[in-house]
Design an enzyme around this catalytic site. Sequence first.
Site, PDB file in Angstrom:
ATOM      1  N   PHE A 141       0.730  -1.203   0.034  1.00 36.38           N
ATOM      2  CA  PHE A 141       0.206  -0.595  -0.770  1.00 36.38           C
ATOM      3  C   PHE A 141       1.205   0.939  -0.161  1.00 36.38           C
ATOM      4  O   PHE A 141       1.400   1.157   1.164  1.00 36.38           O
ATOM      5  CB  PHE A 141      -1.374  -0.095   0.799  1.00 36.38           C
ATOM      6  CG  PHE A 141      -2.084   1.617   1.219  1.00 36.38           C
ATOM      7  CD1 PHE A 141      -3.268   0.963   0.559  1.00 36.38           C
ATOM      8  CD2 PHE A 141      -1.729   2.314   1.661  1.00 36.38           C
ATOM      9  CE1 PHE A 141      -3.599   2.204   0.628  1.00 36.38           C
ATOM     10  CE2 PHE A 141      -2.281   2.966   1.921  1.00 36.38           C
ATOM     11  CZ  PHE A 141      -3.780   3.669   1.119  1.00 36.38           C
ATOM     12  N   ASP A 225       9.379   2.840   1.661  1.00 33.71           N
ATOM     13  CA  ASP A 225       8.472   3.413   1.247  1.00 33.71           C
ATOM     14  C   ASP A 225       8.041   3.329   2.825  1.00 33.71           C
ATOM     15  O   ASP A 225       7.844   2.661   3.469  1.00 33.71           O
ATOM     16  CB  ASP A 225       6.660   2.785   0.914  1.00 33.71           C
ATOM     17  CG  ASP A 225       5.685   3.272   1.278  1.00 33.71           C
ATOM     18  OD1 ASP A 225       6.214   4.691   2.571  1.00 33.71           O
ATOM     19  OD2 ASP A 225       4.595   3.328   0.724  1.00 33.71           O
ATOM     20  N   LYS A 254       3.672  10.366   7.806  1.00 35.05           N
ATOM     21  CA  LYS A 254       3.197  10.121   9.211  1.00 35.05           C
ATOM     22  C   LYS A 254       3.462  10.509  10.426  1.00 35.05           C
ATOM     23  O   LYS A 254       3.476  11.795  10.744  1.00 35.05           O
ATOM     24  CB  LYS A 254       2.527   8.268   9.259  1.00 35.05           C
ATOM     25  CG  LYS A 254       1.842   8.452   7.799  1.00 35.05           C
ATOM     26  CD  LYS A 254       1.527   6.311   8.470  1.00 35.05           C
ATOM     27  CE  LYS A 254       0.744   6.443   7.715  1.00 35.05           C
ATOM     28  NZ  LYS A 254      -1.298   6.319   7.954  1.00 35.05           N
TER      29      LYS A 254
END
Length: 408
Positions: A141, A225, A254
């Site tokens: 994802f 990632d 984040k």
Amino acid sequence: MTKGNSRSEPIITSAESNQFKLYRRYPVAIESGSGSVVVDADGREYIDALSGIAVNSVGHCHPAVVKAIQEQAERLIHVSNFYYSEPQSRLGALLAEMSGYDRVFFCNSGAEALEAAVKMGRKNGNLKGKGGGLVALENCFHGRTIGTISLGKEKYRASFEPMPPDIERVEPNNVEALEKVVNDGTGAVIMEPIQGEGGVKPLDRGYLEAARKICDRHNVLLVFDEVQCGIARTGHLFAWMYYGVKPDVVCSAKALGGGFPIGAVLATEEAASILDYGEHGTTYGGNPLACAAALANMEVIRDEKLCDAAAEKGEYLMKTLRDRTAGLEYVLEVRGIGLMVGVELTFKGGPVVKRMMSKGVLANCASETVMRLVPPLVISREEIDTVVDVMLSSMKEEYAATQEKNSA
Ligand code: PLP
């Protein structure tokens, strides 16, 4: 949510009446937060073991982050990237120093960081004169933009075809499969060192080492990632440091901003030089307010030694969970690194999340059957104990309920 004179109810009703129907939300309106605890509009407290999905690593409203935002907001909130600003320069220098990378590009989210990496990969392939094919991993994802869903799972792509071409998806941890698809024309291999949404699945160290060698052999960018697993969560500032395998490009977001939206791409000099003036950019990326927040946040992570905290508390959480779930027929595995922990169940975890919430703990479920815990790194041992108690009792109740339903 309590009806009648509930303060939450009008907040929820209003949002439901005029916002896109995109989030299946729980009927809770969060109003404030401090450390690991958030409070809803009706005064109910919750231990936040999700921390905005791995965002609030220094805890909610850390005083240093709040102060930095307040002070910067009074001075300068936004200025175009036509100009320099001190918070951006200072954050760039700190990230370069802490990460060991040469260059950083600032953006506003995880998906945006990945978009930049995708463009770097495409151009890398094109510079080699062989097309800009990309390789991603199954079950990954990377975000919700067209560029990032094109890398990911069918379920996120299906309604939005056609996708950009030349993307290969291979089985995680299968070196042979990776060898087969990577060639001189490949621009980038992109992977999460720990698959987050895919069910908290750490990749094997041997696989990452092999990926590094394969990319080197073909002059392909290796992109990690680290949007979810980075910024101290694994007990190391970046997950690649835990693994000892350094990619060419790291995507971060984040937990980078302490709750304030910001993303970043870190790259070696060589990888960063793939993109030329004007080939990429963003209006808000690296604006002074976001950078001031991230700067304060990163200083807290360094000064409060939150890497060590994540390692130590993660070990405690994992051990407690493993000890207390040993022999439970409905727990398949407890896994993770640092304070990124997944508990795989034999049944769907969604209802467990609801039961936990009713007992004052926020968590979520990744990949349908995996309970995900990514609490603030400042969570206390007592809070960890409460999270585990609540999770175990909720799992037990839900398992009993599913058994009952099945036998009815
Ligand atoms: N990459 C990973 C590993 C993620 O977990 C996420 C979000 O959950 C993203 C990228 C996308 O980040 P954002 O939601 O900030 O666009």
